[in-house]
Design a protein around this motif. Structure first.
Motif, PDB file in Angstrom:
ATOM      1  N   VAL A 180       6.701   0.314  -0.719  1.00  0.00           N
ATOM      2  CA  VAL A 180       7.978   0.327  -0.016  1.00  0.00           C
ATOM      3  C   VAL A 180       8.374  -1.071   0.441  1.00  0.00           C
ATOM      4  O   VAL A 180       7.526  -1.898   0.745  1.00  0.00           O
ATOM      5  N   THR A 239      10.878  -2.713   3.356  1.00  0.00           N
ATOM      6  CA  THR A 239      11.525  -2.284   4.589  1.00  0.00           C
ATOM      7  C   THR A 239      12.464  -3.354   5.122  1.00  0.00           C
ATOM      8  O   THR A 239      12.286  -4.539   4.855  1.00  0.00           O
ATOM      9  N   SER A 298       5.872   6.014  -4.995  1.00  0.00           N
ATOM     10  CA  SER A 298       6.002   5.794  -3.555  1.00  0.00           C
ATOM     11  C   SER A 298       6.423   7.081  -2.848  1.00  0.00           C
ATOM     12  O   SER A 298       7.231   7.849  -3.379  1.00  0.00           O
ATOM     13  N   PRO A 299       5.887   7.320  -1.645  1.00  0.00           N
ATOM     14  CA  PRO A 299       6.349   8.475  -0.869  1.00  0.00           C
ATOM     15  C   PRO A 299       7.869   8.465  -0.659  1.00  0.00           C
ATOM     16  O   PRO A 299       8.494   9.518  -0.614  1.00  0.00           O
ATOM     17  N   ASN A 314      -3.308  10.720   8.079  1.00  0.00           N
ATOM     18  CA  ASN A 314      -4.153   9.527   8.014  1.00  0.00           C
ATOM     19  C   ASN A 314      -5.111   9.545   9.195  1.00  0.00           C
ATOM     20  O   ASN A 314      -4.741   9.146  10.274  1.00  0.00           O
ATOM     21  N   GLU A 356       5.469   9.478  12.788  1.00  0.00           N
ATOM     22  CA  GLU A 356       4.617   8.308  12.589  1.00  0.00           C
ATOM     23  C   GLU A 356       4.130   7.835  13.949  1.00  0.00           C
ATOM     24  O   GLU A 356       4.907   7.754  14.899  1.00  0.00           O
ATOM     25  N   LYS A 375      -3.574   2.847   8.982  1.00  0.00           N
ATOM     26  CA  LYS A 375      -3.418   1.775   8.005  1.00  0.00           C
ATOM     27  C   LYS A 375      -2.448   0.730   8.542  1.00  0.00           C
ATOM     28  O   LYS A 375      -1.698   1.003   9.464  1.00  0.00           O
ATOM     29  N   SER A 418       0.815  -1.217   0.000  1.00  0.00           N
ATOM     30  CA  SER A 418       0.000   0.000   0.000  1.00  0.00           C
ATOM     31  C   SER A 418       0.851   1.271   0.000  1.00  0.00           C
ATOM     32  O   SER A 418       0.403   2.314  -0.446  1.00  0.00           O
ATOM     33  N   GLU A 419       2.077   1.180   0.496  1.00  0.00           N
ATOM     34  CA  GLU A 419       2.966   2.343   0.552  1.00  0.00           C
ATOM     35  C   GLU A 419       4.033   2.315  -0.532  1.00  0.00           C
ATOM     36  O   GLU A 419       4.829   3.257  -0.642  1.00  0.00           O
ATOM     37  N   GLY A 428       0.797  -1.071   8.637  1.00  0.00           N
ATOM     38  CA  GLY A 428       2.172  -0.765   8.257  1.00  0.00           C
ATOM     39  C   GLY A 428       3.055  -1.986   8.458  1.00  0.00           C
ATOM     40  O   GLY A 428       2.567  -3.097   8.693  1.00  0.00           O
TER      41      GLY A 428
END
Length: 133
Positions: free
Chosen positions: A40, A42, A62-63, A101, A127, A105, A37-38, A107
């Motif tokens: 990304v 990690t 992507s952000p 947000n 965050e 969501k 969804s992001e 993460g």
């Protein structure tokens, strides 16, 4: 906010960065996870009580890709552990912070997450993280 949950670092190449940080910390990452969804991928390291999250973009929208294009690699966000993310979002909004947000969501690392806009926190992306039970 209970404690710093982790510090997020934007990287161009997760594989290369994993080697750098493994050498820096003297130990390997403990988890790699993709958050579709992001956009990304990690990687998490633990050093003492602290966690570091490396973030690599998986697509150009992507952000993280946008962050790196604008600012280059480096610290992307500071995450704070919270017990009740919904009440913390409400509290921060009442205090005048811009919450990105309003609905948390899923993460990475089994967390519900929401972000606070850096324009309302002196340039730092914050965050909020709540453990999913």
């Amino acid at each position: 906010m209970n404690k710093i949950e982790h510090i997020g670092i934007a990287v161009k190449d997760l594989e290369k960065s994993n080697k750098v940080f493994a050498s820096l910390f003297g130990k390997e990452h403990y988890k790699i996870e993709e958050v579709l969804s992001e956009g990304v991928k990690t990687s998490f390291f633990k050093t003492g009580p602290n966690k570091i999250e490396l973030l690599e973009a998986t697509n150009e929208e992507s952000p993280i890709a946008k962050f790196i294009a604008k600012k280059g690699e480096g610290i992307h966000h500071i995450a704070f552990a919270v017990d009740d993310i919904l009440s913390e979002i409400k509290r921060l909004k009442e205090e005048g912070f811009v919450v990105l947000n309003e609905t948390p969501k899923k993460g990475a690392d089994n967390k519900l997450v929401a972000f606070v806009h850096p324009k309302s926190t002196n340039g730092v992306l914050v965050e909020l993280c709540q453990e999913i039970n």
